[in-house]
Design an enzyme around this catalytic site. Structure first.
Site, PDB file in Angstrom:
ATOM      1  N   TYR A 130       0.834  -1.206   0.000  1.00 17.20           N
ATOM      2  CA  TYR A 130       0.000   0.000   0.000  1.00 17.20           C
ATOM      3  C   TYR A 130       0.869   1.257   0.000  1.00 17.20           C
ATOM      4  CZ  TYR A 130      -4.082  -2.820   0.098  1.00 17.20           C
ATOM      5  OH  TYR A 130      -5.051  -3.705  -0.275  1.00 17.20           O
ATOM      6  N   LYS A 183       4.659 -14.898  -0.396  1.00 15.73           N
ATOM      7  CA  LYS A 183       5.114 -15.297  -1.733  1.00 15.73           C
ATOM      8  C   LYS A 183       6.642 -15.356  -1.653  1.00 15.73           C
ATOM      9  CE  LYS A 183       4.185 -16.207  -6.088  1.00 15.73           C
ATOM     10  NZ  LYS A 183       3.474 -17.418  -6.525  1.00 15.73           N
ATOM     11  N   ASP A 216      -0.797 -17.883  -3.615  1.00 14.45           N
ATOM     12  CA  ASP A 216      -1.625 -18.415  -4.706  1.00 14.45           C
ATOM     13  C   ASP A 216      -2.303 -19.711  -4.278  1.00 14.45           C
ATOM     14  OD1 ASP A 216       1.075 -19.034  -4.639  1.00 14.45           O
ATOM     15  OD2 ASP A 216       1.296 -19.314  -6.790  1.00 14.45           O
ATOM     16  N   ASP A 240      -5.888  -8.185   2.697  1.00 15.65           N
ATOM     17  CA  ASP A 240      -7.075  -7.476   2.220  1.00 15.65           C
ATOM     18  C   ASP A 240      -7.866  -8.384   1.271  1.00 15.65           C
ATOM     19  OD1 ASP A 240      -8.808  -5.390   1.907  1.00 15.65           O
ATOM     20  OD2 ASP A 240      -7.499  -4.175   0.643  1.00 15.65           O
ATOM     21  N   ASP A 244     -11.637 -10.666   2.003  1.00 13.37           N
ATOM     22  CA  ASP A 244     -12.878 -10.577   1.216  1.00 13.37           C
ATOM     23  C   ASP A 244     -13.289 -11.970   0.750  1.00 13.37           C
ATOM     24  OD1 ASP A 244     -13.061  -7.816   1.442  1.00 13.37           O
ATOM     25  OD2 ASP A 244     -13.484  -7.517  -0.690  1.00 13.37           O
TER      26      ASP A 244
END
Ligand code: NAD
Length: 353
Positions: A130, A183, A216, A240, A244
């Site tokens: 961000y 990752k 992933d 984030d 969701d």
């Protein structure tokens, strides 16, 4: 204790009215002695004061231990020098709200793609991808030429360590399992630093099982084996997105509660956005914001050693469970036809029993 109420944009005022009504009932029932102050934030504040988040309001936010912030339609905001400050980003940065805690639990009576999901995502909240908020000064997103856009991602040892500690503390209160999502196979330096801090914190919690999963694969595993996860710790943007996904699998985005917590402050804010597509229709689901308030009360109870606040958080959570058990209280996002206000009234009735 003062609670600052900031309704926000889109569906914000509707879900905030229902939530504050429930919080008021809880205040009376449990004798919490909470005082409420309401101020405009976002587009209504831009119109009235020339800024979505004025310096004066930021001062009030800093002076208040508990804040309930509605969703902000940041996509519709002008640039910062035209008054368009992102209140979510600014509060997280200014109050150093490093831990974004986002539980997803399938609730009895609510149709869910993942009926056995009961997890909490501990998302690092101040750095990562961000770039609009991860620098001390200026933006980490910039254009060296008109054809090149760059964004700088920041991972620090201290930032990684404190979210790892928050995640392990959460796991101590739950099923004692932490999954770290990175990752690190590709971003070996930055993700590697995050992972090494999580591994190091794990050494002080030998009773907790640590599992390492790549982002992933995690997106798929949340669908395949949702019941396998307890506490998930990850960096800002992965948290984030995964939260969701988890909210949707557990019943819907309208259920996804969230609290942004630091050492001294906490801001309750639903995981979802301002939902402009259903704003001003009275059909938005207020449960995500109510869940966020329950998380805030739990945090305030722990911070101030106040069992009444912790108990009120449990009472609110239980009231929401019982209300959602009845499909007549389901808003359209859950497949029902209930209005926002009806859900609010049903929660108040449960709290008052
Ligand atoms: P959104 O979360 O607002 O909406 C996505 C979908 O979920 C929409 O179909 C919406 O109707 C539905 N939905 C969301 N909350 C709901 C609720 N409580 N009840 C019923 N349905 C609900 O995401 P978006 O449309 O991508 O973003 C809209 C605006 O919100 C943008 O300006 C975005 O920047 C902003 N946003 C803000 C926050 C925040 O303030 N924390 C978070 C995400 C997005």
């Amino acid at each position: 204790m003062k609670i600052l109420i900031l309704p926000g944009d889109g569906i914000g005022p509707e879900i905030m009215t229902a939530t504050v009504t429930a919080l008021g009932a809880l205040n009376d029932k449990c004798g919490l002695k909470l005082d409420f102050e309401q101020r405009a934030v976002g587009l209504p504040a831009l119109e009235a004061e020339g800024s979505t988040l004025s310096d004066d309001l930021m001062g009030r936010i800093k002076a208040t231990e508990g804040v309930v912030l509605g969703p902000c339609d940041t996509y519709a905001y002008p640039l910062p020098d035209e008054g368009g400050v992102n209140p979510s980003a600014a509060t997280r940065k200014e109050l150093d709200l490093f831990a974004n805690i986002r539980p997803s639990r399938a609730r009895p009576g609510v149709p869910a793609l993942a009926p056995d999901m009961d997890l909490v995502i501990a998302r690092e909240n101040t750095e990562g991808f961000y770039a609009d908020r991860n620098m001390f000064s200026g933006s980490g997103e910039f254009m060296p030429t008109e054809d090149v856009a760059l964004a700088v991602r920041k991972i620090t040892r201290q930032g990684s360590r404190r979210i790892a500690e928050a995640a392990f503390q959460l796991a101590e209160r739950r099923r004692k399992k932490v999954t770290v999502v990175t990752k690190a196979n590709v971003l070996k330096v930055s993700e590697g630093l995050f992972l090494s801090e999580v591994r190091d914190v794990a050494k002080a919690h030998l009773d907790i099982e640590l599992t390492e999963v790549l982002i992933d694969a995690m997106a798929a595993l949340l669908v395949r084996t949702p019941g396998a996860f307890d506490v998930v710790v990850t960096t800002n943007m992965y948290g984030d997105i995964l939260s969701d996904e988890a909210a949707e699998l557990s019943g819907g985005l309208g259920l996804g509660g969230s609290v942004n917590a630091g050492d001294d402050h906490a801001v309750a804010q639903a995981a979802h956005g301002s939902a402009p597509d259903i704003a001003e229709q009275g059909i938005a689901n207020p449960v995500a914001l109510m869940n966020s308030v329950a998380l805030l009360l739990d945090w305030l109870g722990g911070r101030h050693g106040r069992d009444d606040l912790t108990g009120a958080a449990k009472r609110l959570d239980g009231a929401i469970d019982r209300v959602l058990e009845d499909p007549a209280n389901h808003t359209p996002d859950l497949g029902g036809s209930a209005k926002t206000s009806q859900v609010g009234e049903a929660v108040v009735a449960e709290i008052s029993k």
